[in-house]
Design a protein around this motif. Sequence first.
Motif, PDB file in Angstrom:
ATOM      1  N   ALA A   1       0.828  -1.203   0.000  1.00  0.00           N
ATOM      2  CA  ALA A   1       0.000   0.000   0.000  1.00  0.00           C
ATOM      3  C   ALA A   1       0.864   1.256   0.000  1.00  0.00           C
ATOM      4  N   GLY A   2       1.977   1.209   0.710  1.00  0.00           N
ATOM      5  CA  GLY A   2       2.897   2.348   0.704  1.00  0.00           C
ATOM      6  C   GLY A   2       3.485   2.580  -0.674  1.00  0.00           C
ATOM      7  N   ALA A   3       3.807   1.498  -1.369  1.00  0.00           N
ATOM      8  CA  ALA A   3       4.338   1.622  -2.730  1.00  0.00           C
ATOM      9  C   ALA A   3       3.278   2.183  -3.677  1.00  0.00           C
ATOM     10  N   PHE A   4       2.026   1.775  -3.500  1.00  0.00           N
ATOM     11  CA  PHE A   4       0.928   2.324  -4.303  1.00  0.00           C
ATOM     12  C   PHE A   4       0.786   3.823  -4.053  1.00  0.00           C
ATOM     13  N   PHE A   5       0.858   4.217  -2.781  1.00  0.00           N
ATOM     14  CA  PHE A   5       0.780   5.637  -2.429  1.00  0.00           C
ATOM     15  C   PHE A   5       1.901   6.413  -3.127  1.00  0.00           C
ATOM     16  N   GLY A   6       3.098   5.870  -3.109  1.00  0.00           N
ATOM     17  CA  GLY A   6       4.217   6.514  -3.781  1.00  0.00           C
ATOM     18  C   GLY A   6       4.032   6.572  -5.287  1.00  0.00           C
ATOM     19  N   LYS A   7       3.438   5.518  -5.855  1.00  0.00           N
ATOM     20  CA  LYS A   7       3.184   5.476  -7.300  1.00  0.00           C
ATOM     21  C   LYS A   7       2.209   6.574  -7.708  1.00  0.00           C
ATOM     22  N   VAL A   8       1.203   6.801  -6.871  1.00  0.00           N
ATOM     23  CA  VAL A   8       0.237   7.866  -7.141  1.00  0.00           C
ATOM     24  C   VAL A   8       0.938   9.226  -7.095  1.00  0.00           C
ATOM     25  N   ILE A   9       1.784   9.428  -6.088  1.00  0.00           N
ATOM     26  CA  ILE A   9       2.519  10.685  -5.970  1.00  0.00           C
ATOM     27  C   ILE A   9       3.342  10.946  -7.234  1.00  0.00           C
ATOM     28  N   SER A  10       3.976   9.894  -7.726  1.00  0.00           N
ATOM     29  CA  SER A  10       4.781  10.031  -8.944  1.00  0.00           C
ATOM     30  C   SER A  10       3.908  10.355 -10.143  1.00  0.00           C
ATOM     31  N   ALA A  11       2.756   9.680 -10.264  1.00  0.00           N
ATOM     32  CA  ALA A  11       1.872   9.882 -11.413  1.00  0.00           C
ATOM     33  C   ALA A  11       1.248  11.263 -11.444  1.00  0.00           C
TER      34      ALA A  11
END
Length: 483
Positions: free
Chosen positions: A349-359
Amino acid sequence: MNATVDWLRTTTPGLLVLCGLAIAVLLLAIIKVKLEPFIALLLTGLALALAAGLPVSKIVGTAIKPGDSLLETGFGGILGHIAVIIGLGTVLGAILERSGGADVLTGKLLSVFGEKGAPVAMGLLGLIFGIPVFFDIGIFVLAPLVYVAAKRGGRSLVLYAMPMLAGLSMTHAFLPPHPGPVALGGLLGVSLGWLILMGFVCGIPGFIAAGIVWGSYIGKRVHVEVPEEFLVRPETEQTAPVVGDGPGTAAAVTKTETAAPPVAVIGGIIAIPLLLILGATFGTQWLDKKSQLLQVLTFLGTPAVALLIAVLVAFYVLGVRRGSSVQELSTLTAESLKPVGMLLLVVGAGAFFGKVISATGIGTALADTMSAAGLPVIVLAYIISCGLRIAQGSATVAIVTTGGIVAPLVAGHGYSQMAIALIAMAIAAGSIILSHVNDGGFWIIAKYFNLTVKQTLQTWTVLETVLSVVSFAVAAALFALVG
């Protein structure tokens, strides 16, 4: 209204505000609402994606083809990298624990260092045994041995506990196969070999400063007795102390009539994955890309393969050869893997959160702001990680969230693997600073070592801060030279 929304989605200040609000909501959900970090990270990531105006098809995909979505690639990308490593690392730690490896290492170290050097021996015990064993499990296993050492030495329990805790904390924060460093390897795109090297380089000075120097200083000023219920029978004819029903004793290593394994065997098994991974790392630097030897080293040094080899060796040497059946080893494996599920979900979930930030482009906006302010990326990474750690208490959440925020700043800048590993060490260092009442580890340590809240703040909280600051200082100094 539309102007405000456009400002939030398209301008650098607006994107930074959006990111700040998302992190604030995340912390509020974890700290105040007491929502499970996995759920909080997932909800916040989805909300941020929608608020930033990302298309639904990009966030969750379509009913026919969801695989390219941020949700699945965010989870799948990182879990594909770490799930096998963390699982095998957990199993390796379990078999080492069950075999009595901690007792063997304790006896050897105490015989080498003697009574006066017992605190140093406890620190090295935590450092060595902490490599394959999770932090809290390390406390459960090693605490009864610390009780015995403190009882024999007749000095404060703090003097023996702090070095051991520093060793466990250092390995947990800085070295694979622990979740934080492994997650950073996937998020930042750095090999575990470099993380191991820089983990030792940055973590050892912090361990010495926090565990040996600070531990010796505060251990002489905060006196804590070992309660009798923690240690009913200090010594028996067995190879290790028999403990009572105090904290940690339920997790003490169960002894049988089987002779304890030699210390060289325990050390050798712990060293197997480290040496194989390092062999692949150095082979990549020194050998020709078409070399057959490099192919062999690369295969054996792949973290999953290296850990699998170590687990199989441990199963045979510490299990089958000592009378355990395959069924018993399978049961041990299943039991040891039970706590891993939630940890993997939090990391995903933390990686998903980071992926959203990047996108959303927030990473690029943050990079522009940082460049304008002249703030080095390694300092920014440390500050963000410190803030998240202090606010919500979880080192793993701090690491994966910071890693996701910092990853876009690292990508495309031509940093060497060593430089990226040092940035990872800065994030890891920030994730352990100032452990206090919102950290579960704070209460475990208070309970297991008979400390009041004030004493835990005086000892453990300061220890974690010293470990964090010194390790970051080493990482920052090296980054200034190679970055």
